[in-house]
Design a protein around this motif. Sequence first.
Motif, PDB file in Angstrom:
ATOM      1  N   ARG A  81      -7.318   7.643   6.519  1.00  0.00           N
ATOM      2  CA  ARG A  81      -8.622   7.049   5.703  1.00  0.00           C
ATOM      3  C   ARG A  81      -8.391   5.841   4.481  1.00  0.00           C
ATOM      4  NH1 ARG A  81     -13.015  11.713   5.952  1.00  0.00           N
ATOM      5  NH2 ARG A  81     -12.533  12.550   7.936  1.00  0.00           N
ATOM      6  N   ALA A  82      -7.012   5.697   4.281  1.00  0.00           N
ATOM      7  CA  ALA A  82      -6.410   4.850   3.188  1.00  0.00           C
ATOM      8  C   ALA A  82      -7.049   3.472   3.689  1.00  0.00           C
ATOM      9  CB  ALA A  82      -5.021   4.753   2.962  1.00  0.00           C
ATOM     10  N   ASN A  83      -7.425   2.465   2.565  1.00  0.00           N
ATOM     11  CA  ASN A  83      -7.624   1.133   2.780  1.00  0.00           C
ATOM     12  C   ASN A  83      -6.406   0.295   2.958  1.00  0.00           C
ATOM     13  OD1 ASN A  83      -9.266  -1.074   2.652  1.00  0.00           O
ATOM     14  ND2 ASN A  83      -8.961  -1.501   0.502  1.00  0.00           N
ATOM     15  N   TYR A  84      -6.391  -0.268   4.098  1.00  0.00           N
ATOM     16  CA  TYR A  84      -5.329  -1.293   4.629  1.00  0.00           C
ATOM     17  C   TYR A  84      -5.668  -2.604   4.595  1.00  0.00           C
ATOM     18  CZ  TYR A  84      -3.054   3.113   5.897  1.00  0.00           C
ATOM     19  OH  TYR A  84      -2.379   4.528   5.485  1.00  0.00           O
ATOM     20  N   PRO A  85      -5.808  -3.340   3.440  1.00  0.00           N
ATOM     21  CA  PRO A  85      -6.302  -4.655   3.670  1.00  0.00           C
ATOM     22  C   PRO A  85      -5.519  -5.424   4.779  1.00  0.00           C
ATOM     23  CG  PRO A  85      -5.795  -3.928   1.316  1.00  0.00           C
ATOM     24  CD  PRO A  85      -5.103  -3.071   2.229  1.00  0.00           C
ATOM     25  N   PRO A 113       0.081   5.052   0.507  1.00  0.00           N
ATOM     26  CA  PRO A 113      -1.042   5.845   0.746  1.00  0.00           C
ATOM     27  C   PRO A 113      -0.676   7.206   0.707  1.00  0.00           C
ATOM     28  CG  PRO A 113      -0.231   4.961   2.946  1.00  0.00           C
ATOM     29  CD  PRO A 113       0.408   4.387   1.648  1.00  0.00           C
ATOM     30  N   CYS A 125      -1.591  -6.423   4.746  1.00  0.00           N
ATOM     31  CA  CYS A 125      -0.925  -5.529   3.910  1.00  0.00           C
ATOM     32  C   CYS A 125       0.383  -5.026   4.478  1.00  0.00           C
ATOM     33  CB  CYS A 125      -1.675  -4.310   3.079  1.00  0.00           C
ATOM     34  SG  CYS A 125      -1.825  -3.183   4.539  1.00  0.00           S
ATOM     35  N   VAL A 143       0.804  -1.242  -0.060  1.00  0.00           N
ATOM     36  CA  VAL A 143       0.071   0.201  -0.083  1.00  0.00           C
ATOM     37  C   VAL A 143       0.893   1.399  -0.109  1.00  0.00           C
ATOM     38  CG1 VAL A 143      -1.902   1.360   1.229  1.00  0.00           C
ATOM     39  CG2 VAL A 143      -1.789  -1.217   1.243  1.00  0.00           C
TER      40      VAL A 143
END
Length: 147
Positions: A43-47, A34, A50, A32
């Motif tokens: 607010r980023a997407n952190y699967p 960000p 990751c 990722v």
Amino acid sequence: MANDEFYTPKRVYEVIKNWAVERYSLEGREIVRPFFKGADYKRANYPKGCIVIDNPPFSIGGEIIDFYLEKGIDFFLFYQTQKGLNLLRKREDKISFIASGARVKYDNQDNTIATSFITNLETENLLHVACDLTEEIRCANTSIQEG
């Protein structure tokens, strides 16, 4: 906030990312990034599972690292060498400093910046001197300047 938006040349980023992936056996994990203009890392997407490999704003590095530690997110972050050592003193039980003698020529900067790295992946050492990474970054910088 200080103007510390340093845009990493693609070749330099790839060298650093590949080094981290190999050193920490990160093959198959989602990477990722960000930190880009206008982004909010909180607010980023952190699967799940990751790893963040990116160049954050140095002026809020401590805040960013605390956020990742609190959320249990693995990271390998670029950091100005001098500032990184100061940061390490405050969190030495949770992070490690990857020392590099590399001076990176960021795309939007006139001067090179002494760059090292902060990570929570280096479980055996508080400090690791990465001579091989330094040389790989130097070569990537040279190829950018020649190309």
